[in-house]
Design an enzyme around this catalytic site. Structure first.
Site, PDB file in Angstrom:
ATOM      1  N   ARG A  25       0.856  -1.200   0.000  1.00 20.95           N
ATOM      2  CA  ARG A  25       0.000   0.000   0.000  1.00 20.95           C
ATOM      3  C   ARG A  25       0.882   1.236   0.000  1.00 20.95           C
ATOM      4  NH1 ARG A  25      -4.391  -2.294   4.456  1.00 20.95           N
ATOM      5  NH2 ARG A  25      -5.165  -3.928   3.072  1.00 20.95           N
ATOM      6  N   SER A 124      -7.688  -0.889   1.209  1.00 18.96           N
ATOM      7  CA  SER A 124      -8.612  -1.125   2.312  1.00 18.96           C
ATOM      8  C   SER A 124      -9.321   0.135   2.819  1.00 18.96           C
ATOM      9  CB  SER A 124      -7.854  -1.812   3.449  1.00 18.96           C
ATOM     10  OG  SER A 124      -8.720  -2.142   4.491  1.00 18.96           O
ATOM     11  N   HIS A 125      -9.003   0.517   4.040  1.00 20.64           N
ATOM     12  CA  HIS A 125      -9.664   1.630   4.724  1.00 20.64           C
ATOM     13  C   HIS A 125      -8.934   2.946   4.517  1.00 20.64           C
ATOM     14  CE1 HIS A 125      -6.641  -0.471   6.964  1.00 20.64           C
ATOM     15  NE2 HIS A 125      -6.404   0.633   7.646  1.00 20.64           N
ATOM     16  N   ASP A 299     -15.599  -0.812   5.230  1.00 21.75           N
ATOM     17  CA  ASP A 299     -14.452  -0.045   4.731  1.00 21.75           C
ATOM     18  C   ASP A 299     -14.418  -0.101   3.202  1.00 21.75           C
ATOM     19  OD1 ASP A 299     -13.650  -2.681   4.432  1.00 21.75           O
ATOM     20  OD2 ASP A 299     -11.548  -2.287   4.908  1.00 21.75           O
ATOM     21  N   ASP A 301     -12.867  -1.744   0.863  1.00 23.35           N
ATOM     22  CA  ASP A 301     -12.950  -3.020   0.148  1.00 23.35           C
ATOM     23  C   ASP A 301     -13.943  -3.979   0.796  1.00 23.35           C
ATOM     24  OD1 ASP A 301     -11.187  -3.293   2.333  1.00 23.35           O
ATOM     25  OD2 ASP A 301     -10.171  -4.989   1.422  1.00 23.35           O
ATOM     26  N   ASP A 303     -14.257  -5.526   3.610  1.00 26.05           N
ATOM     27  CA  ASP A 303     -13.988  -6.662   4.489  1.00 26.05           C
ATOM     28  C   ASP A 303     -14.147  -6.292   5.961  1.00 26.05           C
ATOM     29  OD1 ASP A 303     -11.689  -5.143   4.514  1.00 26.05           O
ATOM     30  OD2 ASP A 303     -10.304  -6.802   4.128  1.00 26.05           O
ATOM     31  N   ARG A 304     -14.113  -5.004   6.279  1.00 34.24           N
ATOM     32  CA  ARG A 304     -14.311  -4.602   7.680  1.00 34.24           C
ATOM     33  C   ARG A 304     -15.766  -4.242   7.932  1.00 34.24           C
ATOM     34  NH1 ARG A 304      -9.148  -1.197   9.831  1.00 34.24           N
ATOM     35  NH2 ARG A 304      -7.571  -2.549   8.928  1.00 34.24           N
ATOM     36  N   THR A 367      -1.788 -10.404  14.346  1.00 33.29           N
ATOM     37  CA  THR A 367      -2.647  -9.570  13.506  1.00 33.29           C
ATOM     38  C   THR A 367      -2.398  -9.889  12.033  1.00 33.29           C
ATOM     39  OG1 THR A 367      -2.667  -7.838  15.143  1.00 33.29           O
ATOM     40  CG2 THR A 367      -3.105  -7.174  12.880  1.00 33.29           C
ATOM     41  N   GLU A 386     -11.297  -9.832  14.793  1.00 40.38           N
ATOM     42  CA  GLU A 386     -10.223  -8.961  15.242  1.00 40.38           C
ATOM     43  C   GLU A 386     -10.803  -7.655  15.762  1.00 40.38           C
ATOM     44  OE1 GLU A 386      -6.567  -9.323  12.462  1.00 40.38           O
ATOM     45  OE2 GLU A 386      -8.310  -8.994  11.219  1.00 40.38           O
ATOM     46  N   SER A 388      -9.798  -4.905  14.963  1.00 38.96           N
ATOM     47  CA  SER A 388      -9.720  -3.905  13.902  1.00 38.96           C
ATOM     48  C   SER A 388     -10.925  -3.985  12.959  1.00 38.96           C
ATOM     49  CB  SER A 388      -8.420  -4.072  13.121  1.00 38.96           C
ATOM     50  OG  SER A 388      -8.310  -5.396  12.629  1.00 38.96           O
ATOM     51  N   LYS A 399     -11.774 -11.674   5.884  1.00 35.74           N
ATOM     52  CA  LYS A 399     -12.851 -11.198   6.738  1.00 35.74           C
ATOM     53  C   LYS A 399     -13.945 -10.631   5.845  1.00 35.74           C
ATOM     54  CE  LYS A 399     -10.320  -6.928   7.785  1.00 35.74           C
ATOM     55  NZ  LYS A 399      -8.942  -7.201   7.390  1.00 35.74           N
TER      56      LYS A 399
HETATM   57  O1  LIG Z   1      -6.409  -3.327   6.125  1.00 35.58           O
HETATM   58  P1  LIG Z   1      -7.270  -4.551   6.024  1.00 35.58           P
HETATM   59  O2  LIG Z   1      -8.741  -4.283   6.187  1.00 35.58           O
HETATM   60  O3  LIG Z   1      -6.940  -5.391   4.837  1.00 35.58           O
HETATM   61  O4  LIG Z   1      -6.844  -5.425   7.295  1.00 35.58           O
HETATM   62  C1  LIG Z   1      -5.548  -5.930   7.439  1.00 35.58           C
HETATM   63  O5  LIG Z   1      -4.879  -5.261   8.469  1.00 35.58           O
HETATM   64  C2  LIG Z   1      -5.405  -5.379   9.765  1.00 35.58           C
HETATM   65  C3  LIG Z   1      -4.446  -4.752  10.735  1.00 35.58           C
HETATM   66  O6  LIG Z   1      -4.160  -3.479  10.422  1.00 35.58           O
HETATM   67  P2  LIG Z   1      -2.978  -2.746  11.180  1.00 35.58           P
HETATM   68  O7  LIG Z   1      -1.721  -3.515  10.911  1.00 35.58           O
HETATM   69  O8  LIG Z   1      -3.024  -1.389  10.582  1.00 35.58           O
HETATM   70  O9  LIG Z   1      -3.339  -2.760  12.647  1.00 35.58           O
HETATM   71  C4  LIG Z   1      -5.525  -6.811  10.168  1.00 35.58           C
HETATM   72  O10 LIG Z   1      -6.179  -6.859  11.389  1.00 35.58           O
HETATM   73  C5  LIG Z   1      -6.251  -7.598   9.110  1.00 35.58           C
HETATM   74  O11 LIG Z   1      -6.246  -8.953   9.417  1.00 35.58           O
HETATM   75  C6  LIG Z   1      -5.615  -7.385   7.763  1.00 35.58           C
HETATM   76  O12 LIG Z   1      -6.362  -8.079   6.795  1.00 35.58           O
HETATM   77 MG   LIG Z   2     -10.271  -3.706   4.307  1.00 32.98          MG
END
Ligand SMILES: O=P([O-])(O)O[C@H]1O[C@H](COP(=O)(O)O)[C@@H](O)[C@H](O)[C@H]1O
Ligand SMILES: [Mg+2]
Length: 582
Positions: A25, A124-125, A299, A301, A303-304, A367, A386, A388, A399
């Protein structure tokens, strides 16, 4: 049929292409540098075994953020040149991360083909737009993110890359459903554009009892609101909540996917999902209108998820515990029982208590969703989550934001099946409070310090690790700060040995464990694109059901004070307050 030629393009390694917690990213301005995306994609092809590339079927899509359309065309051309047989693209390049996982696992092409992997284009977010973030990650045949063995190989390849392959194909129309055929030196190559939602909708219908959710949503007693924050969830929300389940169109907020997420930060939490938070009666600017009974956000994509009740926030750590506690009764997919449950280390121990009570296998992983995937593939885990804002199950290997909402709606439908025509509605808040009364409550909060200077963040972490060598000293400091918090009995850096493949992951967060079960956890985010983000997780367990109704910030204030002073947060970061509190 258009016939293409393959060419080799000379390139050189570009620094900083190490995938983070969930792929690479970076700012768009980094991604659009010459060869940047191409180097990463070729390094990925080179990291995979030949049968995952030559003759393979690959999915390429994402959350539709800025630069996705260009990236999709670049990847299609590179896939063709590397001998891939066909590329599947969601219409307009849109597929949520969970939908990609579902497509890899479930979709069968017209000619019987199955996908072996996917490039998911998302950050993602993180915000989107020319000045904001883009991202790419590779998912494997099981539908889950590439394991560390592969991402490490990709990174190694990015450090030595000398050339990449591309084909002189014309751009493919990704706005129209259909198949385009090409001919190359190794035979046929196809691009199939398909409906982004149908495979996912079909999967959801096989998991949940849509009829009972439909009854809930059509009851005048129940009101509903869903905010996609202009992410890709919008493409699924209308199909599922409105068309399949009969919710009102007006219950959808920000459900038109936009390249820049409407200028917002597509992160479903109390700070960034402002409109939803106001509608649910949780902000100072809340209107006088009665809030809906249920609200949720996703979020970028999708998944959250964040789940809210009327004037009530459900902590993600509680959400997964409550879903696990009710899954067998309320969700047909789980009717024969749960194989096991799992959470990430910084997630509160609410799930542990449920697992103990229900005598379920339980796992604590670092994580990163990929760690759950191994457990699921081995049949050890059904539900996981999680802190998060990620919740999911073994129906896919990511997720799943919409799944989590459907899980909550299923629980609400189940608890209310007798009262929709009379009697009082069992609300989200009732469900959570009853859960606390049964299992106790894990007061929980997370402080985020976003975009902190990277070297200061490292120093803070090093300071905390050093402190761990003397618990005596730690306890002296703690007592000096607050005499009303319990004693630190253990402190370490979390290390995980995967029970399935035996791989070891070190340095997965710094923990301070207290005598009364309280925990302080510090870790650096692995998903940012610039600087560092420090996350501080604070948790305290309360078993006494007469004390589970306090305000969490108030209940946790002593521990927060200890955490901030022990870590010298202000001294290292120059910040007197976090950017986000959840
Ligand atoms: O960003 P996502 O939604 O793909 O989420 C990603 O990152 C998160 C942690 O984020 P950080 O390292 O910033 O605490 C994880 O909990 C998650 O399993 C992972 O898929
Ligand atoms: Mg995401």
């Amino acid at each position: 049929m258009v016939v293409f030629k393959v060419s080799r393009v000379e390139t050189q390694p570009i620094d900083g292409q190490k995938p983070g917690t969930s792929g690479l990213r970076k700012k768009v301005k980094v991604f659009i540098q010459p060869h940047y995306l191409q180097n990463f994609v070729q390094s990925t092809f080179n990291a995979l075994t030949a049968e995952k590339v030559r003759g393979a079927t690959l999915v390429v899509s994402g959350d539709g953020r800025y630069y996705s359309k260009d990236a999709i065309q670049i990847i299609i051309k590179m896939a063709a040149a590397n001998g891939v047989r066909r590329v599947w693209v969601g219409q307009n390049g849109l597929l949520s991360t969970p939908a990609v996982s579902a497509v890899i696992r479930e979709r069968v092409g017209v000619d019987g083909s199955k996908a072996t992997g996917a490039f998911i284009l998302t950050a993602s977010h993180n915000p989107g737009g020319p000045q904001e973030d883009f991202g790419i990650k590779y998912n494997m045949e099981n539908g889950g993110p590439a394991p560390e063995g592969i991402t490490d190989k990709i990174y190694e390849n990015t450090k030595t890359i000398k050339e990449y392959l591309t084909a002189d194909l014309p751009d493919v129309d990704i706005t129209t459903i259909g198949v385009t055929n090409f001919g190359g030196p190794e035979g046929q190559f196809d691009v199939e554009v398909f409906d982004s939602a149908s495979d996912y909708v079909k999967l959801m219908k096989s998991i949940f009892d849509f009829e009972s959710i439909r009854k809930l949503l059509s009851s005048p007693k129940f009101t509903f609101c869903y905010d996609a924050l202009h992410g890709v969830a919008g493409a699924y929300a209308k199909r599922i909540f409105v068309e399949e389940l009969g919710a009102q169109e007006s219950s959808l907020l920000n459900c038109v996917p936009k390249e820049d997420f409407g200028g917002g930060h597509p992160d479903p939490n109390l700070t960034y999902a402002k409109e939803l938070v106001a509608r649910m009666g949780l902000s100072k600017s809340s209107s006088q209108v009665e809030p809906p009974e249920f609200g949720a956000a996703a979020d970028g994509d999708a998944d959250r998820n964040m789940v809210l009740g009327k004037r009530f926030f459900v902590t993600p750590s509680d959400s997964v515990a409550i879903i696990a506690a009710n899954a067998v009764e309320a969700i047909p997919y789980f009717s024969s029982g749960l194989k096991g449950v799992a959470r990430s280390m910084p997630t509160s121990a609410a799930l542990d208590v449920v697992a103990k009570h229900l005598k379920l296998k339980f796992f604590e992983v670092p994580t990163g969703w990929k760690f759950f995937g191994n457990l699921m593939d081995a049949g050890l885990c059904s539900v996981c989550g999680e802190e998060s804002f990620g919740t999911g199950s073994d129906h896919i290997r990511e997720k799943d934001g919409i799944w989590a909402v459907l899980a909550w709606l299923s629980i609400l439908a189940y608890k209310n099946k007798e009262n929709l025509n009379g009697g009082k509605l069992v609300t989200v808040e009732d469900i959570v409070r009853n859960h606390w009364a049964t299992y106790g409550r894990h007061y929980y909060t997370r402080y985020d310090y976003e975009n902190v200077d990277a070297s200061s963040a490292k120093e803070l972490m090093a300071h905390l690790v050093k402190l761990q060598s003397s618990l005596g000293e730690v306890n002296e400091i703690v007592k000096g700060i607050r005499s009303d918090v319990s004693k630190v009995v253990n402190a370490d850096e979390f290390e995980y040995k995967d029970p399935v493949d035996g791989s070891i992951s070190k340095h997965q967060g710094i923990r301070y464990l207290f005598e009364d079960g309280s925990r302080l956890v510090f870790r650096l985010s692995g998903t940012g694109s610039e600087g560092a983000t420090i996350r501080l997780y604070i948790e305290q367990y309360e078993k006494d059901s007469s004390k589970t109704g306090r305000d969490s910030q108030e209940a946790l204030a002593p521990l927060v004070e200890v955490a901030l002073k022990l870590s010298k947060m202000q001294e290292f970061t120059g910040r007197s307050a976090p950017t986000v509190i959840t």
